[in-house]
Design a protein around this motif. Structure first.
Motif, short mmCIF file in Angstrom:
data_model
loop_
_atom_site.label_atom_id
_atom_site.label_comp_id
_atom_site.label_asym_id
_atom_site.label_seq_id
_atom_site.Cartn_x
_atom_site.Cartn_y
_atom_site.Cartn_z
N TYR A 68 58.34 47.95 28.65
CA TYR A 68 58.94 47.05 27.66
C TYR A 68 57.94 46.02 27.15
O TYR A 68 57.97 45.65 25.98
CB TYR A 68 60.18 46.36 28.24
CG TYR A 68 61.42 47.21 28.14
CD1 TYR A 68 62.10 47.31 26.93
CD2 TYR A 68 61.91 47.90 29.23
CE1 TYR A 68 63.23 48.08 26.82
CE2 TYR A 68 63.05 48.68 29.13
CZ TYR A 68 63.71 48.76 27.92
OH TYR A 68 64.83 49.54 27.81
N ALA A 71 55.90 47.75 24.60
CA ALA A 71 56.70 47.99 23.39
C ALA A 71 56.86 46.70 22.58
O ALA A 71 56.71 46.71 21.35
CB ALA A 71 58.07 48.55 23.77
N ILE A 72 57.13 45.61 23.25
CA ILE A 72 57.29 44.33 22.55
C ILE A 72 55.97 43.90 21.94
O ILE A 72 55.93 43.41 20.80
CB ILE A 72 57.84 43.26 23.52
CG1 ILE A 72 59.31 43.57 23.84
CG2 ILE A 72 57.71 41.86 22.95
CD1 ILE A 72 59.87 42.74 24.97
N GLU A 75 55.40 45.83 18.84
CA GLU A 75 56.28 45.36 17.77
C GLU A 75 55.75 44.06 17.16
O GLU A 75 55.79 43.88 15.94
CB GLU A 75 57.70 45.15 18.31
CG GLU A 75 58.70 44.78 17.24
CD GLU A 75 60.11 44.74 17.78
OE1 GLU A 75 60.92 45.56 17.33
OE2 GLU A 75 60.39 43.89 18.66
N ASP A 93 63.93 45.14 17.02
CA ASP A 93 64.66 46.14 17.80
C ASP A 93 64.21 46.22 19.25
O ASP A 93 65.03 46.31 20.16
CB ASP A 93 64.51 47.52 17.16
CG ASP A 93 65.08 47.57 15.76
OD1 ASP A 93 65.96 46.74 15.46
OD2 ASP A 93 64.64 48.41 14.97
N ARG A 94 62.92 46.19 19.50
CA ARG A 94 62.43 46.34 20.87
C ARG A 94 62.76 45.11 21.71
O ARG A 94 63.04 45.23 22.90
CB ARG A 94 60.93 46.62 20.86
CG ARG A 94 60.64 47.98 20.25
CD ARG A 94 59.19 48.26 20.14
NE ARG A 94 58.99 49.54 19.47
CZ ARG A 94 57.82 49.98 19.08
NH1 ARG A 94 56.74 49.25 19.30
NH2 ARG A 94 57.72 51.15 18.50
N TRP A 95 62.71 43.94 21.09
CA TRP A 95 63.11 42.73 21.82
C TRP A 95 64.58 42.80 22.19
O TRP A 95 64.97 42.49 23.31
CB TRP A 95 62.81 41.50 20.98
CG TRP A 95 63.43 40.27 21.52
CD1 TRP A 95 64.53 39.62 21.03
CD2 TRP A 95 63.03 39.53 22.68
NE1 TRP A 95 64.82 38.52 21.79
CE2 TRP A 95 63.90 38.44 22.82
CE3 TRP A 95 62.01 39.68 23.60
CZ2 TRP A 95 63.79 37.51 23.85
CZ3 TRP A 95 61.89 38.75 24.62
CH2 TRP A 95 62.78 37.70 24.74
N ALA A 97 66.38 45.47 22.56
CA ALA A 97 66.56 46.50 23.60
C ALA A 97 66.23 45.93 24.98
O ALA A 97 66.95 46.15 25.95
CB ALA A 97 65.68 47.71 23.30
N ALA A 98 65.14 45.18 25.07
CA ALA A 98 64.78 44.55 26.34
C ALA A 98 65.80 43.51 26.75
O ALA A 98 66.16 43.38 27.92
CB ALA A 98 63.38 43.93 26.24
#
Length: 172
Positions: A68, A71-72, A75, A93-95, A97-98
């Motif tokens: 994560y 991913a963040i 992003e 979106d990635r934030w 999701a986390a």
């Protein structure tokens, strides 16, 4: 022993072998239980199972946290590149999701605080972008917000990149 019966004894303590091999009473862990006792086997099996589960959970949490965080970070890099070109709505979106997966509890407090602040600014920028596209307000104000956000995100990236693996590993 006049009957001719020969008894065999355990070599550690003087107990008949019919009771099974034993551990001396001075042993702090097993305290005299027979080695082949079902109680000892069950107890050691449960302890071993808990140890394996703990090691697996530690490994899984560490991998999830690193996944994560990468991913963040990617992003945020995408947000910076978008801000360098024509300004547009920035992804979160990635934030999210986390945030909704609960993985943020595995991050250090300072990481979560800085990321929360940055994504709050991204959301504000996105709201301003919607307003700006609808009303075509002052272009200077738009440019100023874009530059301020880009500077903040670049500082965050400088802080995150060296700490991505080192500080995440220190947190356990």
């Amino acid at each position: 022993d006049s009957g001719g019966e020969v008894k065999m004894y355990d070599f550690i303590i003087n107990a008949p072998l019919s009771q099974g091999l034993t551990i001396p009473m001075w042993s702090p862990i097993l305290a005299g239980f027979p080695i082949n006792s079902p109680l000892i086997g069950s107890f050691l099996g449960v302890v071993f199972g808990f140890a394996i589960n703990y090691a697996y959970q530690y490994w899984k949490n560490r991998n999830d946290r690193n996944y994560y965080m990468k991913a963040i970070t990617s992003e945020i890099g995408f947000c910076i590149s978008t801000l360098n070109s024509y300004p547009n709505i920035l992804p979160t979106d990635r934030w999210e999701a986390a945030l909704y997966s609960g993985i943020l509890r595995r991050f250090r407090h300072d990481q979560v605080a800085k990321l929360s602040k940055a994504y709050h600014k991204i959301r504000e920028f996105n709201l301003f972008m919607d307003y700006w596209h609808d009303n075509t307000t002052d272009a200077y104000c738009m440019h100023h917000r874009q530059e301020e956000l880009r500077t903040d995100l670049e500082e965050l990236m400088e802080w995150l990149n060296p700490s991505l693996m080192i500080k995440a590993d220190e947190a356990g």
